[in-house]
Design a protein around this motif. Structure first.
Motif, PDB file in Angstrom:
ATOM      1  N   ILE A 173       1.052  -1.119   0.058  1.00 14.42           N
ATOM      2  CA  ILE A 173      -0.005   0.050   0.007  1.00 14.42           C
ATOM      3  C   ILE A 173       1.128   1.172   0.118  1.00 14.42           C
ATOM      4  O   ILE A 173       1.782   1.387   1.006  1.00 14.42           O
ATOM      5  N   PRO A 174       0.605   2.155  -0.997  1.00 17.61           N
ATOM      6  CA  PRO A 174       1.565   3.350  -0.953  1.00 17.61           C
ATOM      7  C   PRO A 174       1.282   4.163   0.159  1.00 17.61           C
ATOM      8  O   PRO A 174       0.156   4.544   0.620  1.00 17.61           O
ATOM      9  N   ASN A 175       2.434   4.812   0.783  1.00 17.84           N
ATOM     10  CA  ASN A 175       2.147   5.471   2.172  1.00 17.84           C
ATOM     11  C   ASN A 175       3.286   6.514   1.972  1.00 17.84           C
ATOM     12  O   ASN A 175       4.341   6.351   1.380  1.00 17.84           O
ATOM     13  N   ASP A 203     -10.527  -0.518   9.599  1.00 15.16           N
ATOM     14  CA  ASP A 203     -10.560  -1.600  10.710  1.00 15.16           C
ATOM     15  C   ASP A 203     -11.674  -1.354  11.506  1.00 15.16           C
ATOM     16  O   ASP A 203     -11.672  -1.109  12.729  1.00 15.16           O
ATOM     17  N   GLY A 204     -12.801  -0.965  10.749  1.00 16.05           N
ATOM     18  CA  GLY A 204     -14.115  -0.653  11.347  1.00 16.05           C
ATOM     19  C   GLY A 204     -14.376   0.536  11.632  1.00 16.05           C
ATOM     20  O   GLY A 204     -15.608   0.813  12.300  1.00 16.05           O
ATOM     21  N   ASP A 205     -13.449   1.434  11.800  1.00 19.25           N
ATOM     22  CA  ASP A 205     -13.610   2.920  12.237  1.00 19.25           C
ATOM     23  C   ASP A 205     -13.734   3.805  11.091  1.00 19.25           C
ATOM     24  O   ASP A 205     -13.063   3.693   9.929  1.00 19.25           O
ATOM     25  N   THR A 250      -0.625   0.148  12.661  1.00 18.89           N
ATOM     26  CA  THR A 250       0.275  -0.839  13.192  1.00 18.89           C
ATOM     27  C   THR A 250       0.646  -1.947  12.036  1.00 18.89           C
ATOM     28  O   THR A 250       0.066  -2.229  11.204  1.00 18.89           O
ATOM     29  N   LYS A 251       1.983  -2.698  12.361  1.00 18.17           N
ATOM     30  CA  LYS A 251       2.266  -3.696  11.250  1.00 18.17           C
ATOM     31  C   LYS A 251       1.140  -4.753  11.518  1.00 18.17           C
ATOM     32  O   LYS A 251       0.748  -5.069  12.527  1.00 18.17           O
ATOM     33  N   GLY A 252       1.142  -5.283  10.088  1.00 22.13           N
ATOM     34  CA  GLY A 252      -0.001  -6.469  10.335  1.00 22.13           C
ATOM     35  C   GLY A 252      -1.042  -6.021   9.276  1.00 22.13           C
ATOM     36  O   GLY A 252      -0.838  -5.367   8.460  1.00 22.13           O
ATOM     37  N   SER A 253      -2.325  -6.902   9.500  1.00 18.34           N
ATOM     38  CA  SER A 253      -3.387  -7.004   8.610  1.00 18.34           C
ATOM     39  C   SER A 253      -4.234  -5.738   9.049  1.00 18.34           C
ATOM     40  O   SER A 253      -4.533  -5.715  10.248  1.00 18.34           O
ATOM     41  N   HIS A 254      -4.699  -5.180   8.187  1.00 21.57           N
ATOM     42  CA  HIS A 254      -5.764  -4.059   8.424  1.00 21.57           C
ATOM     43  C   HIS A 254      -6.856  -4.321   7.100  1.00 21.57           C
ATOM     44  O   HIS A 254      -6.458  -5.186   5.904  1.00 21.57           O
ATOM     45  N   PHE A 273      -5.446  -5.569   3.734  1.00 18.52           N
ATOM     46  CA  PHE A 273      -4.076  -5.301   3.142  1.00 18.52           C
ATOM     47  C   PHE A 273      -2.973  -5.458   4.572  1.00 18.52           C
ATOM     48  O   PHE A 273      -3.447  -5.445   5.579  1.00 18.52           O
ATOM     49  N   LYS A 274      -1.776  -5.269   4.085  1.00 15.68           N
ATOM     50  CA  LYS A 274      -0.599  -5.681   4.971  1.00 15.68           C
ATOM     51  C   LYS A 274       0.076  -4.334   5.174  1.00 15.68           C
ATOM     52  O   LYS A 274       0.378  -3.763   3.959  1.00 15.68           O
TER      53      LYS A 274
END
Length: 158
Positions: free
Chosen positions: A62-64, A97-99, A136-140, A156-157
């Motif tokens: 994911i571009p950031n 993430d639901g927000d 945070t690192k990990g899946s979203h 995505f990760k």
């Protein structure tokens, strides 16, 4: 006594005609109301079927970017439907993430970074999500919802 029978039969006949007319009118109204409801529902369904889109990011990349305490994540949206749809913070909701992400934290552009308000068929647009802190690192999971209720999600990760 001879006139009483035909008069009462005439009154009963008139009452029966009035009752039958009232029932027929009520049935006509109800049938017409149902037909209009079906027509309206069909139009909404046809609109939903013509509207389609996809989130076309690589979920592992994911571009950031970071700028002035803002963490920006870029998501690419492709209009795969037959009609254009509104592509702006007032018409599209984004959840991570639901927000829900506030509209003020969303930027909608084409792939050349020009601000746009609609996404035409087969065009690709960008949604830049600006957050006050890094994910945070990990899946979203991101969920994008159009104004007509069409929604797509992407896991995505980071």
């Amino acid at each position: 006594m001879g006139a009483g029978g035909p008069a009462s039969e005439l009154i009963m006949f008139i009452v029966a005609v009035i009752v039958a007319g009232t029932v027929a009118g009520a049935l006509t109204y109800v049938t017409n109301d149902i037909a209009h409801g079906i027509n309206d529902k069909g139009s909404l369904l046809a609109d939903k079927l013509r509207t389609d889109f996809a989130i076309i990011n690589d979920p592992l990349n994911i571009p950031n970017s970071t700028s002035t305490n803002q963490y920006n994540y870029t998501f690419y949206i492709k209009n795969t439907g037959k009609t254009q749809f509104p592509f702006n913070p007032n018409a599209v909701q984004v959840f991570i993430d639901g927000d829900i992400v506030p509209p003020s934290n969303l930027t909608f552009t084409d792939i050349n970074n020009n601000t746009i308000t609609y996404l035409n068929p087969y065009e690709v647009g960008k949604i830049v999500v600006s957050l006050s802190g890094p994910l945070t690192k990990g899946s979203h999971r991101i969920v994008v919802v159009l104004e007509n209720g069409e929604r797509r999600s992407l896991i995505f990760k980071i």
